[in-house]
Design a protein around this motif. Structure first.
Motif, PDB file in Angstrom:
ATOM      1  N   ILE A 137       0.949  -1.502  -0.313  1.00 52.09           N
ATOM      2  CA  ILE A 137      -0.552   0.013  -0.047  1.00 52.09           C
ATOM      3  C   ILE A 137       0.936   1.483  -0.137  1.00 52.09           C
ATOM      4  O   ILE A 137       0.679   2.376  -1.028  1.00 52.09           O
ATOM      5  CB  ILE A 137      -1.214  -0.522   0.662  1.00 52.09           C
ATOM      6  N   PRO A 138       1.950   1.681   0.852  1.00 54.75           N
ATOM      7  CA  PRO A 138       2.711   2.556   0.537  1.00 54.75           C
ATOM      8  C   PRO A 138       3.411   3.523  -0.671  1.00 54.75           C
ATOM      9  O   PRO A 138       3.911   3.707  -0.762  1.00 54.75           O
ATOM     10  CB  PRO A 138       3.995   1.879   1.622  1.00 54.75           C
ATOM     11  N   ARG A 139       3.381   1.858  -1.331  1.00 50.06           N
ATOM     12  CA  ARG A 139       3.809   2.484  -2.959  1.00 50.06           C
ATOM     13  C   ARG A 139       2.327   2.985  -3.903  1.00 50.06           C
ATOM     14  O   ARG A 139       2.487   3.315  -4.769  1.00 50.06           O
ATOM     15  CB  ARG A 139       4.476   0.674  -3.979  1.00 50.06           C
ATOM     16  N   ILE A 140       1.149   2.809  -3.197  1.00 46.60           N
ATOM     17  CA  ILE A 140       0.173   3.195  -3.852  1.00 46.60           C
ATOM     18  C   ILE A 140      -0.421   3.878  -4.330  1.00 46.60           C
ATOM     19  O   ILE A 140      -0.567   4.673  -2.976  1.00 46.60           O
ATOM     20  CB  ILE A 140      -1.101   1.913  -3.832  1.00 46.60           C
ATOM     21  N   ARG A 141      -0.806   5.609  -5.015  1.00 48.12           N
ATOM     22  CA  ARG A 141      -1.658   6.453  -4.376  1.00 48.12           C
ATOM     23  C   ARG A 141      -2.332   6.360  -6.081  1.00 48.12           C
ATOM     24  O   ARG A 141      -2.492   6.342  -7.175  1.00 48.12           O
ATOM     25  CB  ARG A 141      -0.375   7.450  -4.680  1.00 48.12           C
ATOM     26  N   TRP A 142      -3.439   7.451  -5.471  1.00 50.97           N
ATOM     27  CA  TRP A 142      -4.884   7.765  -6.527  1.00 50.97           C
ATOM     28  C   TRP A 142      -4.717   9.259  -7.008  1.00 50.97           C
ATOM     29  O   TRP A 142      -4.004  10.268  -6.219  1.00 50.97           O
ATOM     30  CB  TRP A 142      -6.322   7.849  -5.479  1.00 50.97           C
ATOM     31  N   LEU A 143      -4.940   9.587  -8.201  1.00 50.40           N
ATOM     32  CA  LEU A 143      -5.037  10.891  -8.709  1.00 50.40           C
ATOM     33  C   LEU A 143      -6.193  10.952  -9.391  1.00 50.40           C
ATOM     34  O   LEU A 143      -6.975   9.817  -9.290  1.00 50.40           O
ATOM     35  CB  LEU A 143      -3.574  11.240  -9.768  1.00 50.40           C
ATOM     36  N   SER A 144      -7.022  11.931  -9.284  1.00 55.02           N
ATOM     37  CA  SER A 144      -7.857  12.190 -10.338  1.00 55.02           C
ATOM     38  C   SER A 144      -8.012  13.355 -10.996  1.00 55.02           C
ATOM     39  O   SER A 144      -9.205  13.290 -12.111  1.00 55.02           O
ATOM     40  CB  SER A 144      -9.028  13.671  -9.707  1.00 55.02           C
ATOM     41  N   ALA A 145      -6.079  13.281 -12.012  1.00 54.68           N
ATOM     42  CA  ALA A 145      -6.413  13.835 -12.848  1.00 54.68           C
ATOM     43  C   ALA A 145      -4.635  13.329 -13.335  1.00 54.68           C
ATOM     44  O   ALA A 145      -3.963  13.058 -12.384  1.00 54.68           O
ATOM     45  CB  ALA A 145      -5.927  15.495 -12.680  1.00 54.68           C
ATOM     46  N   LEU A 146      -4.659  13.835 -14.959  1.00 56.85           N
ATOM     47  CA  LEU A 146      -3.045  13.457 -14.904  1.00 56.85           C
ATOM     48  C   LEU A 146      -2.068  14.053 -14.772  1.00 56.85           C
ATOM     49  O   LEU A 146      -2.356  15.682 -14.562  1.00 56.85           O
ATOM     50  CB  LEU A 146      -3.477  13.426 -16.698  1.00 56.85           C
ATOM     51  N   PRO A 147      -0.881  14.040 -14.341  1.00 53.48           N
ATOM     52  CA  PRO A 147       0.324  14.272 -13.867  1.00 53.48           C
ATOM     53  C   PRO A 147       0.707  15.001 -14.991  1.00 53.48           C
ATOM     54  O   PRO A 147       0.663  15.150 -15.978  1.00 53.48           O
ATOM     55  CB  PRO A 147       1.177  13.171 -13.584  1.00 53.48           C
ATOM     56  N   ASP A 148       1.806  16.438 -14.790  1.00 56.02           N
ATOM     57  CA  ASP A 148       1.955  17.427 -15.395  1.00 56.02           C
ATOM     58  C   ASP A 148       2.701  16.733 -16.455  1.00 56.02           C
ATOM     59  O   ASP A 148       3.564  16.984 -17.642  1.00 56.02           O
ATOM     60  CB  ASP A 148       2.692  18.450 -14.837  1.00 56.02           C
ATOM     61  N   ALA A 149       3.900  15.885 -15.927  1.00 55.33           N
ATOM     62  CA  ALA A 149       5.374  14.654 -16.073  1.00 55.33           C
ATOM     63  C   ALA A 149       4.590  13.370 -15.754  1.00 55.33           C
ATOM     64  O   ALA A 149       4.384  13.084 -14.958  1.00 55.33           O
ATOM     65  CB  ALA A 149       5.504  15.237 -15.465  1.00 55.33           C
ATOM     66  N   LEU A 150       5.120  12.347 -17.095  1.00 53.04           N
ATOM     67  CA  LEU A 150       5.036  11.235 -16.947  1.00 53.04           C
ATOM     68  C   LEU A 150       6.313  10.314 -17.307  1.00 53.04           C
ATOM     69  O   LEU A 150       7.051  10.817 -18.214  1.00 53.04           O
ATOM     70  CB  LEU A 150       4.371  10.531 -17.315  1.00 53.04           C
ATOM     71  N   ASP A 151       6.983   9.807 -16.005  1.00 52.19           N
ATOM     72  CA  ASP A 151       8.386   8.949 -16.713  1.00 52.19           C
ATOM     73  C   ASP A 151       7.904   7.536 -15.855  1.00 52.19           C
ATOM     74  O   ASP A 151       8.135   7.129 -14.874  1.00 52.19           O
ATOM     75  CB  ASP A 151       9.592   9.617 -15.997  1.00 52.19           C
ATOM     76  N   GLY A 152       7.603   6.161 -16.810  1.00 54.44           N
ATOM     77  CA  GLY A 152       7.089   5.083 -16.424  1.00 54.44           C
ATOM     78  C   GLY A 152       6.564   4.458 -17.728  1.00 54.44           C
ATOM     79  O   GLY A 152       6.220   4.823 -18.860  1.00 54.44           O
ATOM     80  N   VAL A 153       5.398   3.763 -17.348  1.00 53.59           N
ATOM     81  CA  VAL A 153       4.825   2.948 -17.899  1.00 53.59           C
ATOM     82  C   VAL A 153       3.583   2.837 -17.821  1.00 53.59           C
ATOM     83  O   VAL A 153       3.064   3.540 -16.698  1.00 53.59           O
ATOM     84  CB  VAL A 153       4.529   0.901 -17.430  1.00 53.59           C
ATOM     85  N   VAL A 154       2.466   3.267 -18.838  1.00 46.54           N
ATOM     86  CA  VAL A 154       1.410   4.067 -18.607  1.00 46.54           C
ATOM     87  C   VAL A 154       0.173   2.790 -19.284  1.00 46.54           C
ATOM     88  O   VAL A 154       0.324   2.638 -20.539  1.00 46.54           O
ATOM     89  CB  VAL A 154       0.976   4.889 -19.228  1.00 46.54           C
ATOM     90  N   LEU A 155      -0.552   2.268 -18.789  1.00 53.90           N
ATOM     91  CA  LEU A 155      -1.482   1.387 -18.877  1.00 53.90           C
ATOM     92  C   LEU A 155      -2.919   1.956 -18.945  1.00 53.90           C
ATOM     93  O   LEU A 155      -3.029   2.688 -18.008  1.00 53.90           O
ATOM     94  CB  LEU A 155      -1.542   0.304 -18.150  1.00 53.90           C
ATOM     95  N   GLY A 156      -3.618   1.106 -20.410  1.00 52.68           N
ATOM     96  CA  GLY A 156      -4.850   1.295 -19.821  1.00 52.68           C
ATOM     97  C   GLY A 156      -6.052  -0.399 -20.029  1.00 52.68           C
ATOM     98  O   GLY A 156      -5.900  -0.084 -21.356  1.00 52.68           O
ATOM     99  N   ASN A 157      -6.454  -0.304 -19.371  1.00 50.57           N
ATOM    100  CA  ASN A 157      -7.089  -1.744 -20.705  1.00 50.57           C
ATOM    101  C   ASN A 157      -8.916  -1.217 -20.602  1.00 50.57           C
ATOM    102  O   ASN A 157      -9.261  -0.459 -19.195  1.00 50.57           O
ATOM    103  CB  ASN A 157      -7.405  -3.110 -19.404  1.00 50.57           C
TER     104      ASN A 157
END
Length: 384
Positions: free
Chosen positions: A146-166
């Motif tokens: 759980i400490p690794r997980i967080r929730w957002l309601s809007a897209l971050p200004d910058a992304l660096d990682g893997v983005v998934l959408g199913n």
């Protein structure tokens, strides 16, 4: 016609309240709204829209079943691809529209076993109700993560990682367009004596007019969809992805199939209690609305945003490439009941007559290696 299950009094009152809100919106806008506005309210109106309210949506007791609800092997196999990509990024895994949280559980479980846990798992979701369910699902299954997980309601200004959408793109509001044999028209929603009705008007938006003119065959009465929300989403992701991978899984077609003259009624459908409903005005707020994805438009939007198009293939081919057979082989065959359940789910995920052919996977990258295991064979980018 199949008789659809009737809602209880509470659910019916909920739908009636949303009907009133949509009706007020139509009146406030001069008696007509584009279908995209109707779909936006039906799905996302605060407290009343399908994804903004508390009804059960996924699974056997809901309205439809997604791949993660069918078997953990979907997420476990997807994790193999993610594990290959994460080390080339800052290590964040983003999931858009995480449903019940089932896919997040399966991804994190397998990534932990592979020794490739993300530095952070970020869920971006607009539904407060679903976020609550995701928190509960993840807390019960993986409390130590759980400490690794967080929730957002809007897209971050910058992304660096893997983005998934199913199954993300199909739930974005689309425009309905119809050809009268002379030119395309915009199909909108007005108020009739017995409720909502379709009403066609001249296309006011030049950009939408150009898209409709170039895509719809000039067949009188031909109806289809154009999702400007989808391409705008990809453009925004492309603008904000500093480095990383974008992996989208959904049902749809390349453009030449999407707008084939024989597909004259479009792809817009509703899902209610595991029934397909063709009336988009049926029980607003209680029924999901979706349209298939024009993957050519998605590819164009990604390329225009400066992303590398890595691959495009069927869900079946992607899962096989990424190691689905190995994941199935890891199930204990001595547990016959579990093995048969899992094998049946795998068959549905990969069978061309089930989800295997209709569902597609498209991948984009920026500053990433171009050889991804999921697209190792059977790539169909040439069909876009």
């Amino acid at each position: 016609m199949t008789r659809l299950p009737q809602p209880d009094a509470t659910a019916a009152a909920h739908s009636a309240a949303l009907v009133r809100q949509i009706s007020e919106d139509i009146r406030a806008r001069g008696g007509w709204i584009p279908f995209s506005r109707y779909m936006e309210l039906a799905l996302y109106a605060p407290g009343l829209g399908y994804y903004a309210a508390g009804s059960t949506k996924f699974g056997a007791t809901g309205d439809f079943i997604t791949a993660p609800e069918m078997t953990p092997l979907f997420g476990h196999t997807l994790a193999r691809q993610v594990a290959e990509l994460l080390p080339a990024t800052a290590g964040t895994l983003y999931e858009f529209g995480a449903g019940t949280g089932r896919l997040a559980v399966d991804l994190l479980t397998r990534l932990e076993a592979l020794g490739q846990l993300p530095e952070a798992y970020v869920i971006i979701d607009l539904s407060a109700d679903l976020i609550d369910r995701q928190r509960a699902t993840l807390a019960a299954a993986l409390p130590h993560l759980i400490p690794r997980i967080r929730w957002l309601s809007a897209l971050p200004d910058a992304l660096d990682g893997v983005v998934l959408g199913n199954e993300l793109l199909d739930a974005m509001p689309c425009e309905l367009v119809v050809h009268d044999g002379q030119s395309p028209l915009q199909r909108g929603v007005a108020l009739g004596p017995d409720g909502f009705v379709f009403e066609d008007r001249v296309l006011p938006d030049e950009a939408l007019k150009a898209l409709a003119a170039s895509r719809l065959p000039p067949v009188p009465g031909y109806v289809s969809e154009i999702s400007q929300a989808n391409t705008a989403f990809i453009a925004t992701l492309g603008a904000r992805l500093r480095r990383g991978a974008l992996l989208l899984i959904d049902y749809g077609y390349p453009r030449h199939e999407y707008y084939h003259p024989q597909r004259h009624m479009g792809t817009l459908i509703g899902h209610y209690r595991h029934h397909t409903v063709h009336d988009p005005f049926y029980l607003p707020g209680l029924m999901d609305l979706t349209c298939h994805v024009d993957f050519t438009a998605i590819a164009e939007a990604g390329l225009e945003a400066g992303l590398d198009l890595i691959g495009y293939t069927t869900q079946a081919q992607f899962l096989v490439n990424a190691g689905l057979a190995e994941e199935l082989g890891g199930i204990n065959a001595d547990d016959a009941a579990r093995y048969l359940r899992t094998a049946s789910a795998v068959q549905k995920l990969t069978d061309p007559t089930e989800m295997g052919e209709l569902f597609k996977v498209i991948g984009f990258g920026r500053g990433m290696p171009i050889d991804w295991c999921g697209f190792a064979s059977g790539d169909r980018c040439h069909t876009l």
